[in-house]
Design a protein around this motif. Structure first.
Motif, PDB file in Angstrom:
ATOM      1  N   LEU A  54       0.827  -1.210   0.000  1.00 55.89           N
ATOM      2  CA  LEU A  54       0.000   0.000   0.000  1.00 55.89           C
ATOM      3  C   LEU A  54       0.861   1.261   0.000  1.00 55.89           C
ATOM      4  O   LEU A  54       0.513   2.256  -0.650  1.00 55.89           O
ATOM      5  CB  LEU A  54      -0.934  -0.012   1.215  1.00 55.89           C
ATOM      6  CG  LEU A  54      -2.083  -1.032   1.170  1.00 55.89           C
ATOM      7  CD1 LEU A  54      -2.851  -1.021   2.485  1.00 55.89           C
ATOM      8  CD2 LEU A  54      -3.033  -0.729   0.015  1.00 55.89           C
ATOM      9  N   LEU A  58       0.579   4.150  -2.888  1.00 52.69           N
ATOM     10  CA  LEU A  58       0.064   5.491  -2.589  1.00 52.69           C
ATOM     11  C   LEU A  58       1.143   6.567  -2.569  1.00 52.69           C
ATOM     12  O   LEU A  58       0.821   7.760  -2.506  1.00 52.69           O
ATOM     13  CB  LEU A  58      -0.654   5.474  -1.235  1.00 52.69           C
ATOM     14  CG  LEU A  58      -1.883   4.555  -1.151  1.00 52.69           C
ATOM     15  CD1 LEU A  58      -2.461   4.577   0.257  1.00 52.69           C
ATOM     16  CD2 LEU A  58      -2.949   4.989  -2.150  1.00 52.69           C
ATOM     17  N   LYS A  59       2.395   6.183  -2.624  1.00 51.32           N
ATOM     18  CA  LYS A  59       3.486   7.151  -2.537  1.00 51.32           C
ATOM     19  C   LYS A  59       3.439   8.157  -3.694  1.00 51.32           C
ATOM     20  O   LYS A  59       3.517   9.377  -3.484  1.00 51.32           O
ATOM     21  CB  LYS A  59       4.819   6.402  -2.523  1.00 51.32           C
ATOM     22  CG  LYS A  59       6.038   7.288  -2.392  1.00 51.32           C
ATOM     23  CD  LYS A  59       7.281   6.446  -2.124  1.00 51.32           C
ATOM     24  CE  LYS A  59       7.487   5.416  -3.206  1.00 51.32           C
ATOM     25  NZ  LYS A  59       8.752   4.652  -2.991  1.00 51.32           N
ATOM     26  N   ILE A  62       0.185  10.603  -3.713  1.00 52.33           N
ATOM     27  CA  ILE A  62       0.279  11.667  -2.698  1.00 52.33           C
ATOM     28  C   ILE A  62       1.262  12.742  -3.146  1.00 52.33           C
ATOM     29  O   ILE A  62       1.007  13.951  -2.994  1.00 52.33           O
ATOM     30  CB  ILE A  62       0.688  11.059  -1.344  1.00 52.33           C
ATOM     31  CG1 ILE A  62      -0.435  10.162  -0.802  1.00 52.33           C
ATOM     32  CG2 ILE A  62       1.017  12.154  -0.338  1.00 52.33           C
ATOM     33  CD1 ILE A  62      -0.068   9.424   0.464  1.00 52.33           C
ATOM     34  N   ALA A 100      -4.613   6.291  -7.422  1.00 53.99           N
ATOM     35  CA  ALA A 100      -4.492   5.746  -6.065  1.00 53.99           C
ATOM     36  C   ALA A 100      -5.366   4.506  -5.880  1.00 53.99           C
ATOM     37  O   ALA A 100      -4.938   3.514  -5.279  1.00 53.99           O
ATOM     38  CB  ALA A 100      -4.856   6.818  -5.047  1.00 53.99           C
ATOM     39  N   THR A 104      -4.136   0.743  -5.080  1.00 56.11           N
ATOM     40  CA  THR A 104      -4.647   0.036  -3.904  1.00 56.11           C
ATOM     41  C   THR A 104      -5.214  -1.329  -4.285  1.00 56.11           C
ATOM     42  O   THR A 104      -4.970  -2.332  -3.605  1.00 56.11           O
ATOM     43  CB  THR A 104      -5.722   0.872  -3.206  1.00 56.11           C
ATOM     44  OG1 THR A 104      -5.166   2.142  -2.830  1.00 56.11           O
ATOM     45  CG2 THR A 104      -6.243   0.169  -1.973  1.00 56.11           C
TER      46      THR A 104
END
Length: 350
Positions: A54, A58-59, A62, A100, A104
């Motif tokens: 995760l 998501l890095k 963001i 994102a 995920t």
């Protein structure tokens, strides 16, 4: 007190925009460092790989969200309010959210493949995971694309209608494939039929289960041939699994002896031969006790069955062959006669 941007010197506005963008740019790199060096180090101490996956997923979203926010606020300070620019940045954020969600979903499916699917006895989940990744990615980006078009005031009704007609055509064309896919998912989820089990279909083929894929199941017949069977046939058939609850199985051998035979002696001799064969041959179940059951008065013999227990389904064939040879030899030594078919004919006398 409201300050109009027109009252501020342009160079001041440009400096403010640059400062806001640089601040957001710094926040973007700071968030990347925090996620990688702080949260990532903590996640590596856990027993599962889900949190690591995760974080990797998501890095980047963001980081991009901070960059997009900096550009948005910078343009808002340097220019007048423009609805088109605002809608464009909304579309950008929708795309980042879609990225994102896609990351995920891929992280969850990858975690399932590593920690869950690896412990199952079937390979169908390994076959389905790549398909599910592609389907999830396509659906998320398709929904995001339609939302973006709607935000840009572009009529999406014709697009949705064409997708519906196209989806119906594809579903009709792939009807058999989808049926086998759902049937394979059902067989795998049911968990009764597993790889390595010896199964037999009612009025159908039999053999060891080699693999259960998303479309078909492969059986290896005891003769060595591979039987490829659609999953829809397997899901609808009555299946006998010879590995559940135990691979060992009982089987009977029919025989008959002359009416003049001593049945007590016949039973004793048959049981002795059965015990000897089951203990001598590796295919026999060592902890089982054979049985003899007399069945009927036949035309020429008193018929009976000897019940033995084999180690598995295939082991019954050599065990049966060896027992028949041994029993025939022992009956000959003991003087027990297996009568040929005989008929008594009476002639009428005048």
């Amino acid at each position: 007190m409201h300050i109009d941007l027109k009252d501020i010197d342009p160079w001041v506005r440009y400096c403010m925009s640059g400062g806001i963008f640089l601040a957001c740019f710094g926040f973007a790199f700071a968030s990347r460092w925090i996620i990688t060096e702080v949260v990532g180090v903590v996640a590596k101490r856990s027993k599962t790989v889900l949190d690591d996956l995760l974080i990797q997923a998501l890095k980047t979203p963001i980081f991009l969200s901070f960059i997009a926010l900096g550009l948005w606020l910078a343009l808002a300070q340097s220019t007048e309010h423009d609805p088109d620019i605002e809608q464009a940045f909304v579309a950008v954020y929708i795309a980042i959210v879609a990225m994102a969600l896609t990351g995920t979903s891929r992280a969850l499916l990858t975690w399932y493949g590593i920690e869950v699917a690896a412990r199952t006895n079937t390979s169908i989940d390994d076959k389905l995971l790549p398909i599910l990744r592609k389907v999830a990615t396509f659906l998320i980006y398709a929904i995001a694309f339609m939302i973006i078009l709607d935000r840009l005031n572009i009529n999406i009704s014709p697009f949705i209608a064409s997708m519906g007609i196209g989806g119906l055509a594809i579903a009709l064309a792939l009807q058999s494939t989808l049926t086998n896919l759902l049937a394979g998912s059902y067989v795998a989820a049911d968990g009764v039929i597993k790889k390595g089990h010896y199964i037999m279909l009612e009025n159908g083929p039999e053999g060891y289960v080699e693999s259960i894929s998303w479309r078909s199941t492969k059986l290896r017949h005891w003769q060595g041939n591979i039987i490829v069977m659609p999953n829809s046939k397997l899901a609808e058939a009555v299946v006998t699994d010879y590995e559940v609850p135990d691979a060992a199985m009982l089987f009977g051998i029919s025989c008959g002896v002359n009416y003049a035979s001593d049945l007590v002696k016949v039973e004793r001799v048959a049981l002795e031969v059965a015990r000897e064969v089951m203990q001598k041959m590796p295919e026999g179940a060592k902890d089982a006790e054979p049985l003899v059951r007399f069945k009927e008065f036949g035309d020429s013999n008193i018929n009976f069955s000897i019940i033995l227990k084999a180690r598995d389904r295939v082991s019954q064939f050599p065990l049966k062959s060896e027992f028949i040879k041994a029993l025939n030899k022992r009956f000959a030594e003991e003087g027990i006669d297996i009568q040929y078919p005989a008929r008594k004919i009476y002639f009428a006398q005048n």
